[in-house]
Design a protein around this motif. Sequence first.
Motif, short mmCIF file in Angstrom:
data_model
loop_
_atom_site.label_atom_id
_atom_site.label_comp_id
_atom_site.label_asym_id
_atom_site.label_seq_id
_atom_site.Cartn_x
_atom_site.Cartn_y
_atom_site.Cartn_z
N ARG A 211 8.98 10.86 -5.11
CA ARG A 211 8.90 10.45 -3.69
C ARG A 211 7.92 11.56 -2.81
NH1 ARG A 211 13.01 7.45 -1.73
NH2 ARG A 211 14.72 7.15 -3.07
N ILE A 212 7.30 12.28 -3.43
CA ILE A 212 6.39 13.03 -2.79
C ILE A 212 4.97 12.36 -3.36
CG2 ILE A 212 5.04 15.11 -2.70
CD1 ILE A 212 7.67 16.42 -2.68
N LEU A 213 4.77 11.97 -4.71
CA LEU A 213 3.47 11.61 -5.38
C LEU A 213 3.13 10.23 -4.50
CD1 LEU A 213 1.43 11.88 -7.53
CD2 LEU A 213 2.98 10.76 -9.11
N ARG A 214 4.32 9.27 -4.64
CA ARG A 214 4.13 8.04 -3.88
C ARG A 214 3.24 8.02 -2.67
NH1 ARG A 214 8.38 5.91 -5.18
NH2 ARG A 214 9.55 6.71 -3.37
N PRO A 215 3.63 8.51 -1.72
CA PRO A 215 2.77 8.67 -0.50
C PRO A 215 1.43 9.43 -0.29
CG PRO A 215 4.92 10.02 -0.05
CD PRO A 215 5.09 9.32 -1.36
N ALA A 216 1.51 10.33 -1.46
CA ALA A 216 0.16 11.15 -1.65
C ALA A 216 -0.89 10.12 -2.34
CB ALA A 216 0.41 12.25 -2.44
N LEU A 217 -0.35 9.41 -3.21
CA LEU A 217 -1.45 8.31 -3.57
C LEU A 217 -1.83 7.42 -2.51
CD1 LEU A 217 0.27 7.68 -7.26
CD2 LEU A 217 -1.92 9.06 -6.81
N PHE A 218 -0.76 6.92 -1.66
CA PHE A 218 -1.16 5.88 -0.72
C PHE A 218 -2.29 6.57 0.21
CE2 PHE A 218 -0.47 4.95 3.81
CZ PHE A 218 -1.06 3.78 3.87
N LEU A 219 -1.93 7.99 0.50
CA LEU A 219 -2.82 8.52 1.49
C LEU A 219 -4.12 8.58 0.68
CD1 LEU A 219 -2.92 10.11 3.99
CD2 LEU A 219 -2.48 12.10 2.77
N ALA A 220 -4.31 8.83 -0.64
CA ALA A 220 -5.62 8.52 -1.22
C ALA A 220 -6.45 7.34 -0.89
CB ALA A 220 -5.34 8.77 -2.60
N VAL A 221 -5.71 6.29 -1.01
CA VAL A 221 -6.26 5.12 -0.91
C VAL A 221 -6.62 4.86 0.74
CG1 VAL A 221 -5.85 2.54 -0.84
CG2 VAL A 221 -4.98 3.76 -2.82
N LEU A 277 4.74 4.40 6.17
CA LEU A 277 4.07 3.12 5.65
C LEU A 277 4.23 2.26 6.74
CD1 LEU A 277 5.70 2.98 2.11
CD2 LEU A 277 3.35 3.72 2.75
N ALA A 278 5.34 2.21 7.82
CA ALA A 278 5.28 1.16 8.69
C ALA A 278 4.00 1.68 9.51
CB ALA A 278 6.75 1.19 9.47
N ALA A 279 3.99 2.93 9.97
CA ALA A 279 2.81 3.26 10.90
C ALA A 279 1.30 3.07 10.21
CB ALA A 279 2.83 4.62 11.26
N ALA A 280 1.23 3.23 9.03
CA ALA A 280 0.06 2.70 8.27
C ALA A 280 -0.38 1.19 8.31
CB ALA A 280 -0.02 3.31 6.96
N LEU A 281 0.76 0.45 8.19
CA LEU A 281 0.47 -0.97 8.25
C LEU A 281 -0.01 -1.55 9.43
CD1 LEU A 281 0.83 -3.70 7.14
CD2 LEU A 281 3.19 -3.70 7.75
N ALA A 374 -3.05 -3.72 3.24
CA ALA A 374 -2.59 -4.31 2.23
C ALA A 374 -1.77 -3.06 1.31
CB ALA A 374 -3.70 -4.88 1.32
N ALA A 375 -2.37 -2.15 1.31
CA ALA A 375 -2.09 -0.84 0.69
C ALA A 375 -0.66 -0.39 1.14
CB ALA A 375 -3.17 0.36 0.62
N ALA A 376 -0.65 -0.21 2.37
CA ALA A 376 1.00 0.05 2.94
C ALA A 376 1.93 -0.85 2.59
CB ALA A 376 0.60 0.17 4.58
N ALA A 377 1.51 -2.13 2.89
CA ALA A 377 2.57 -3.04 2.32
C ALA A 377 2.73 -3.26 0.94
CB ALA A 377 1.90 -4.64 2.55
N LEU A 378 2.06 -2.88 0.08
CA LEU A 378 2.24 -2.92 -1.48
C LEU A 378 3.32 -1.76 -1.55
CD1 LEU A 378 1.75 -4.01 -4.44
CD2 LEU A 378 0.03 -2.14 -4.34
N LEU A 379 2.85 -0.52 -0.97
CA LEU A 379 3.83 0.75 -1.27
C LEU A 379 4.98 0.65 -0.55
CD1 LEU A 379 3.21 3.35 -2.60
CD2 LEU A 379 1.23 2.11 -2.23
N TRP A 380 5.10 -0.20 0.53
CA TRP A 380 6.67 -0.61 0.97
C TRP A 380 7.31 -1.30 0.12
CZ3 TRP A 380 8.72 0.61 5.88
CH2 TRP A 380 9.69 -0.15 5.86
N PHE A 381 7.07 -2.03 -0.59
CA PHE A 381 7.72 -2.80 -1.86
C PHE A 381 8.35 -1.97 -3.05
CE2 PHE A 381 5.60 -6.52 0.14
CZ PHE A 381 6.90 -7.03 0.63
N PHE A 382 7.58 -0.74 -3.10
CA PHE A 382 7.76 0.33 -4.30
C PHE A 382 8.39 1.45 -3.85
CE2 PHE A 382 4.61 -2.68 -5.87
CZ PHE A 382 5.16 -3.36 -7.36
#
Length: 395
Positions: A211-221, A277-281, A374-382
């Motif tokens: 739950r910390i690694l996932r948003p960190a990976l999104f932030l990298a993208v 993720l919603a804000a990033a989308l 697209a990255a935000a939408a993908l992470l939303w589903f996971f």
Amino acid sequence: MKPTLRYRRVLWLSYAAGGLSAALTTFALAWGSSRYGAAALGGTLLAGMLPGLVLNLVGGVLADRIEPRHALLAGAALNALVLLAMAAALALEPGPFVFVAGSLALSVLGSLLGSFDYVIPAALFPEGELVRVNAQLSLASDAAHLAGPLLGGLLFSVAGSAGVLVLAAVPTLAAGLLLLGLPPLPRNGGGETLDLAHAGAGFAYLVRSARILRPALFLAVANLFAAAFQVAAPLYAAGLGGVGAYALLTAAMNLGMTVSNLALVAAPLRSSEQLILAAALVQGLALVGLGRSRSLPGAAALGALNDAMANVSGTVFIAYLQARLPQDLLGRVFAAVNTVAMLLTPLGFAAAPWLIERVEPGAAIMALGTGTAAAAALLWFFRDVGGSGSEKDHS
């Protein structure tokens, strides 16, 4: 006056001064180096993040061990010296190398000291106030960022990048001095030596927490696309009117951050991955619209929305981590998160000139926005992958 209220005021003033210095410095580096072409701008921005890939981890250990007020004051003094040295070099022999070298030196300091900014609020304020406190502090720097590009644009037309950098040295030193108004904040984590085991403890914690690694990976993208946007933005603004258009566009984007922080201060929000993720989308969609716009008012409005949503996502993410990390690991985990978040940034800086040479800057910005959304939408589903539980449980 209650101590916590006094601490907020001291931090607010320090963040305002630091924000003004950062806004002036960023303007001088970006616009000044862009006069030598996309490659010079990309090289300047790339130099500004490379040290963090290594030194963020060292900075995390320092933040868990060293009293932050004195560390940040020393860093502010060194930062001011670098800015003055850059100004002198530009006055004697202007060229792209000065921007690249100066950006590299400033990044070394920022990488070593960046984690301290996360430690101080977490040590002074309760968990339930962190979103609001972080928003208030961001609001302080936002106010300065609104004035910074306009002041930088005006001063650039008179004294060039050198004059802007001289002015930036004053508030950065003031920001460090103001922190002496806070109480001592002793730190006892990070071990006794700067070895790899202590520096790597933040990474070890990070990979165990989905739950910390996932948003960190999104932030990298997201940072990959944001880095490329930093290269494209001055070149895009040049087509809308030159330095004045760039100053206004930058000020509008900073205004978007200010409005979003006012909303975060007023709204009693709790940090969550869904909000990040919603804000990033929405941020990505705004960037698509910005790339399509061919008018300065339209670009300014969409740039403001882009930065507003980026700020909501980032501010909530900081509180999300501060509320879930153990105090004795806070600096090192933040350093690990920042390092992961920066992994793809060099690619963004390096690829942006290549992309802009093949398509015009507006089309490049549209592609970057599409990637962010697209990255935000993908992470939303996971976002539910990895289970729940207390992130503060650690051995």
